[in-house]
Design an enzyme around this catalytic site. Sequence first.
Site, PDB file in Angstrom:
ATOM      1  N   GLU A  23       0.877   4.363   0.618  1.00 47.76           N
ATOM      2  CA  GLU A  23       1.781   3.587  -0.340  1.00 47.76           C
ATOM      3  C   GLU A  23       2.678   5.156  -1.131  1.00 47.76           C
ATOM      4  OE1 GLU A  23       1.287   1.591  -1.618  1.00 47.76           O
ATOM      5  OE2 GLU A  23      -0.404   0.258  -0.122  1.00 47.76           O
ATOM      6  N   HIS A  26       6.446   4.132  -0.733  1.00 50.56           N
ATOM      7  CA  HIS A  26       6.821   3.332  -1.140  1.00 50.56           C
ATOM      8  C   HIS A  26       7.428   3.503  -2.500  1.00 50.56           C
ATOM      9  CE1 HIS A  26       5.877  -0.373   1.368  1.00 50.56           C
ATOM     10  NE2 HIS A  26       4.850  -0.086   1.204  1.00 50.56           N
TER      11      HIS A  26
END
Length: 429
Positions: A23, A26
């Site tokens: 994550e 991202h």
Amino acid sequence: MILVILGIVIFFLGLLLSIAWHELGHLSTAKMFGIKVNQYMVGFGRTIFSRKGRETEYGVKAIPFGGYIRMIGMFPPKKDEAYGRTASSSPWRSMVEDARQAVAEEVRPEEAHRQFYQRSPWKRIIVMFAGPFMNLLLAFGIFTGILMGYGLPEPTTTVKSVSECVVSAKAQVEQGECPPGAPKSPAAEAGLRLGDEIVAFNGEPVRSWNQLQTSIRNASGTVSLTVERDGQRRTLTPTLMQSTQPKIGEQDEYVKVGFLGFSPTRHLVQQGFGDVVGRVGEMVGMTAQKIVQLPQRVPGLVGAIAGQEREDDSPMGIVGVSRIGGQVLSYDEASIGARLITMLNLLAAVNLSLFALNMLPILPLDGGHIAGALWESIRRKFARLVRRPDPGPFDTAKLMPLAYGVSLVFIAYSLLVLVADVVNPVTLY
């Protein structure tokens, strides 16, 4: 028991860090391109801890089976609102518009220029690819450190053990010794011993295990085997048996080959960077192949839950893999260093799986968003080529019914794997 629990906890934390690392890819690229990110979360469900940054909430949720970041403007507005066209109707329209409205409600007027869909396709591709790439990068880093620093066990031409007789593998495990009437193995019959170094086969010098293995498999009848023992060379004359074995490089194809009946010692050989790249590339290919075969594994998982034997290469979830981590750390027949290396290898393999799975070109996976951005880029370039109006952003909201369906399939499969991991787990030893 303490080592088992410690191994489970350590590996579970490693999995959570892998998710957080994914994550972070991202998050960092979204912020780099000016996209507003409201949340960065590890896990799903109820929030058990969070902290508000300058504009992003960072936290951990109760169900540790994944993670997400929440970017504003994942879907473009309806075409009839933004481009003067009429939105197409469909049975799923209410579902699509509900999803679109939920996304639109997160956008404040002063942040309207920071929406995901407004970025050019190549920027969106980078944002969505960055997550899986972080898993690939972590796996590559772990494998590089292990293969170049620690080394890879490779077989040598020195004898580690000699099979006393020829029986099925199942009989050896059950009885632990030669049953009455079992024939001696060719190696034992010829007098091959532990510690012998094989230096020649049928008069040809032996320079590597691969060469020796190929020579044995291709031979038949009586052969000559030159060994070095206690500083002296001796020539043995075993008579090979024929055995049905998997073809080298083709585990599903079996052939008749020569059988001698011994196993080689192994030593650690540090690999070069080129070897690491090649091995990681092979592992990515094998991982992708296993993921494609996941639907075929459903009957085996159902059978395992019903009490049948669990396959060694059966799919595992976080629970199953963490239990494997506990088994590895508690395996007292290996050194603590070897156990830690095995756990790192396992963690790297999980990260390769996360990379390959997330690259599938279906929503809601990262690969689905990448495919949508690629299709938008192709449409826009084609429109310019034929001098047509810009078709605008690709409306991924229209694919939400498919995304919901895929999500339900993944949830059902994950629950199936979870139950199998609990009632009939995969064991290493």
